[in-house]
Motif scaffolding. Sequence first.
Motif, PDB file in Angstrom:
ATOM      1  N   LYS A 294      19.028   1.394  -0.617  1.00 48.01           N
ATOM      2  CA  LYS A 294      18.469   2.512  -0.888  1.00 48.01           C
ATOM      3  C   LYS A 294      17.539   3.461   0.608  1.00 48.01           C
ATOM      4  CE  LYS A 294      14.087  -0.793   0.786  1.00 48.01           C
ATOM      5  NZ  LYS A 294      12.986   0.722   2.078  1.00 48.01           N
TER       6      LYS A 294
ATOM      7  N   ILE B 197      17.212  16.400  -7.656  1.00 48.78           N
ATOM      8  CA  ILE B 197      17.369  15.879  -6.502  1.00 48.78           C
ATOM      9  C   ILE B 197      18.606  15.702  -6.134  1.00 48.78           C
ATOM     10  CG2 ILE B 197      16.429  13.900  -5.840  1.00 48.78           C
ATOM     11  CD1 ILE B 197      14.168  13.253  -7.339  1.00 48.78           C
TER      12      ILE B 197
ATOM     13  N   ASN C 228      19.753  17.401  -2.252  1.00 48.45           N
ATOM     14  CA  ASN C 228      21.007  16.493  -1.479  1.00 48.45           C
ATOM     15  C   ASN C 228      22.022  15.599  -1.257  1.00 48.45           C
ATOM     16  OD1 ASN C 228      18.116  16.299  -0.795  1.00 48.45           O
ATOM     17  ND2 ASN C 228      18.095  14.189  -2.346  1.00 48.45           N
TER      18      ASN C 228
ATOM     19  N   VAL D 274       8.816  17.797  -7.019  1.00 47.10           N
ATOM     20  CA  VAL D 274       9.664  16.842  -8.200  1.00 47.10           C
ATOM     21  C   VAL D 274       7.990  16.028  -8.497  1.00 47.10           C
ATOM     22  CG1 VAL D 274      10.440  14.726  -8.301  1.00 47.10           C
ATOM     23  CG2 VAL D 274      11.216  16.108  -6.336  1.00 47.10           C
TER      24      VAL D 274
ATOM     25  N   SER E 228      10.319   9.921  -6.447  1.00 44.33           N
ATOM     26  CA  SER E 228      10.395  11.033  -5.459  1.00 44.33           C
ATOM     27  C   SER E 228       9.601  11.997  -5.857  1.00 44.33           C
ATOM     28  CB  SER E 228      11.717  12.083  -5.388  1.00 44.33           C
ATOM     29  OG  SER E 228      12.535  11.312  -5.155  1.00 44.33           O
ATOM     30  N   SER E 229       8.691  11.757  -6.685  1.00 41.42           N
ATOM     31  CA  SER E 229       7.404  12.545  -6.988  1.00 41.42           C
ATOM     32  C   SER E 229       6.589  13.247  -6.182  1.00 41.42           C
ATOM     33  CB  SER E 229       6.317  11.969  -8.018  1.00 41.42           C
ATOM     34  OG  SER E 229       7.091  11.642  -9.527  1.00 41.42           O
TER      35      SER E 229
ATOM     36  N   THR F 167       8.029  15.162  -4.256  1.00 44.80           N
ATOM     37  CA  THR F 167       8.297  15.888  -2.606  1.00 44.80           C
ATOM     38  C   THR F 167       8.617  17.211  -2.938  1.00 44.80           C
ATOM     39  OG1 THR F 167       9.884  13.195  -2.855  1.00 44.80           O
ATOM     40  CG2 THR F 167      10.160  16.194  -1.584  1.00 44.80           C
TER      41      THR F 167
ATOM     42  N   TYR G 175      10.678  21.276  -1.648  1.00 40.86           N
ATOM     43  CA  TYR G 175      11.864  21.817  -1.389  1.00 40.86           C
ATOM     44  C   TYR G 175      11.527  22.959  -1.587  1.00 40.86           C
ATOM     45  CZ  TYR G 175      13.910  16.873  -3.192  1.00 40.86           C
ATOM     46  OH  TYR G 175      14.499  15.647  -2.440  1.00 40.86           O
TER      47      TYR G 175
ATOM     48  N   GLN H  56       1.133  16.021   1.745  1.00 38.66           N
ATOM     49  CA  GLN H  56       2.627  15.482   1.113  1.00 38.66           C
ATOM     50  C   GLN H  56       1.498  14.184   0.890  1.00 38.66           C
ATOM     51  OE1 GLN H  56       5.878  16.436   0.797  1.00 38.66           O
ATOM     52  NE2 GLN H  56       5.915  15.530  -0.791  1.00 38.66           N
TER      53      GLN H  56
ATOM     54  N   SER I 264       2.026  12.221  -2.877  1.00 41.11           N
ATOM     55  CA  SER I 264       3.152  11.345  -3.069  1.00 41.11           C
ATOM     56  C   SER I 264       2.174  10.145  -3.281  1.00 41.11           C
ATOM     57  CB  SER I 264       3.789  11.199  -2.107  1.00 41.11           C
ATOM     58  OG  SER I 264       4.337  11.983  -1.459  1.00 41.11           O
TER      59      SER I 264
END
Length: 425
Positions: free
Chosen positions: A54, A271, A275, A298, A303-304, A306, A308, A342, A346
Motif C-alpha cells: 500500500k 488514476i 501515476n 477524484v 483517493s477521493s 485528490t 490532479y 485537501q 479527503s
Amino acid sequence: MIKNKFKDTEIGEIPIDWDVKKLGEISNITMGQSPSSKTYNYEGIGEPFFQGRKDFGDKYPKITMWCTDPKKIGKKGDVLISVRAPIGDLNIAPINCCIGRGLAAISHNDLENNEFLYYLLKDSEKRLLSIYGGTGTVFSAITKGNIVNFSIPVPPLEEQEAIANTLSCLDGKIECKNKQNKILEEIAQSIYNEWFVNFNFPMKLIDENFKEEIGYKDAGGEMEFNEELGKEIPQGWKVGKLKNFFKFIKGKKPQKLFENYKNNFLEYLTINSFNSCEKQYGDPKNKVILKELDLAMVMDGASSGTLYYGKNGILGSTFSKIELLNNKFSYEYLYHVLRHYQKIISENTTGSAIPHTDKELVYNIKIPIATSKLQEEFTMISKRCRLQIIKNNIQNQQLSEIRDLLLPKLMSGQVRIPLNEEKIA
C-alpha cells in the motif's frame, strides 16, 4: 561486434552464455512477519514498517508507519516483493525496515547492489503470476518455496551489473525530475500560504511606494474581523463560497478502450494513467476532455478528494473536471486554494462501502478572496512552476517508455550491452 547466439530453455530462448537458475540459488529471501499492532506508531519511533504494497511508490516506498519491535528486517537496498494479493508488485527498500507478512525481501548473493534483481523480477512479473497466481488480477499468496524455485535467466555477473546500471540510470533521471517537481509544488504552495493564509504578501504589490521586501502583516497592514470566517482578513478583501467560482463536470468512460493509439483517439485518464505509464485510448466524441492546465478531482474510491493537474485526454469516470464559472479565479489560484483544503475534503467523504467526494461540502467552503492584482501576480509565479512540471512529466514519460522498451530486450539477451567481447559469445 557482439554476435548473439541463443539456446532453448524452460523459460524460452536465452543467450548461449547465460544460465537458467532458481531465484533461491542467487539470492537470499526473507519472508515478512507482522509484529504486534501494539508496536506500531506514526511518530517515527523504531524501524520504518511496511506491511504490504500500500505504501509502494514508483521504485521506493513511502514511509508512513514505524515499529518498535520488528520481527523480520529488510535491509537497505533489498528488493521488496508483494507476496499477498495482489502479488508481484516491487519496490526497493530505501532504508533498513521492518517487513510485514505481505512482503518478502530479496538480496543478491554475489552483488552489493540488488538493482539487477529488481529489474529481472519486474520483467518476470507476468510469468510469476501465470505460474503461481492464475489469470486474474487478485491472487491469494505466494510462498517462500514459490520464490526460491522460480526459474530466472542469469547472465554473467559483469553483464548483470551493466544491465542494472543502464536501467537504473534511466530511473535515476526520472527520480531527479520527480524531486524537482515536488520542490516546485512546495514552492508554489508555500507562496500561496504566505500570501493568502498568513496574509503576508509583499506590500509593494499593493503600494508602489514600498521598495523593501516586507510583507503586509509584517508592515502592520490593516486587518478587519470577518464574522463569516471568524477571523481577521486584510481590509478590503471579500469572502465567498467556492460554488460561486467553479463547478464539477463528471467524467465518462468511452464504450470501447484500446491499448494502442488510433487516429483522433485520446488517452483515457484514470488514476493509474496519471501515476504511471499505463495507457488506453478511446473515442473523445461526447466525452469530458481534459487539457494540460485544467484541473480534475477524484470523486470515487480511496483517493477521493485528490487533485490532479491536467493531462491531455478523456477524463475517467471516477474523476470530475473542475470548470471555472468566471474569470475571477485562475486555475492556478484555484488549484492551490483546493490544495489548502485537501485534508478537509479527503477526510469528509460520503458513502460507507465506497468513499465519494462530498461535492456540497467543497462547494460551500468559504474563503477570503484576495484582490485581482494579488491573484494575477501569484498566477504568474505558479504557472511558471506548473509549466516546468509539465515539461518534466513529458520528459519522464519519454524516459519511462525507453526504459520499458529496453527492459524485456536486455533481460532476454535480445539487446546486449558491450563489455569485453571475449567474455560474451
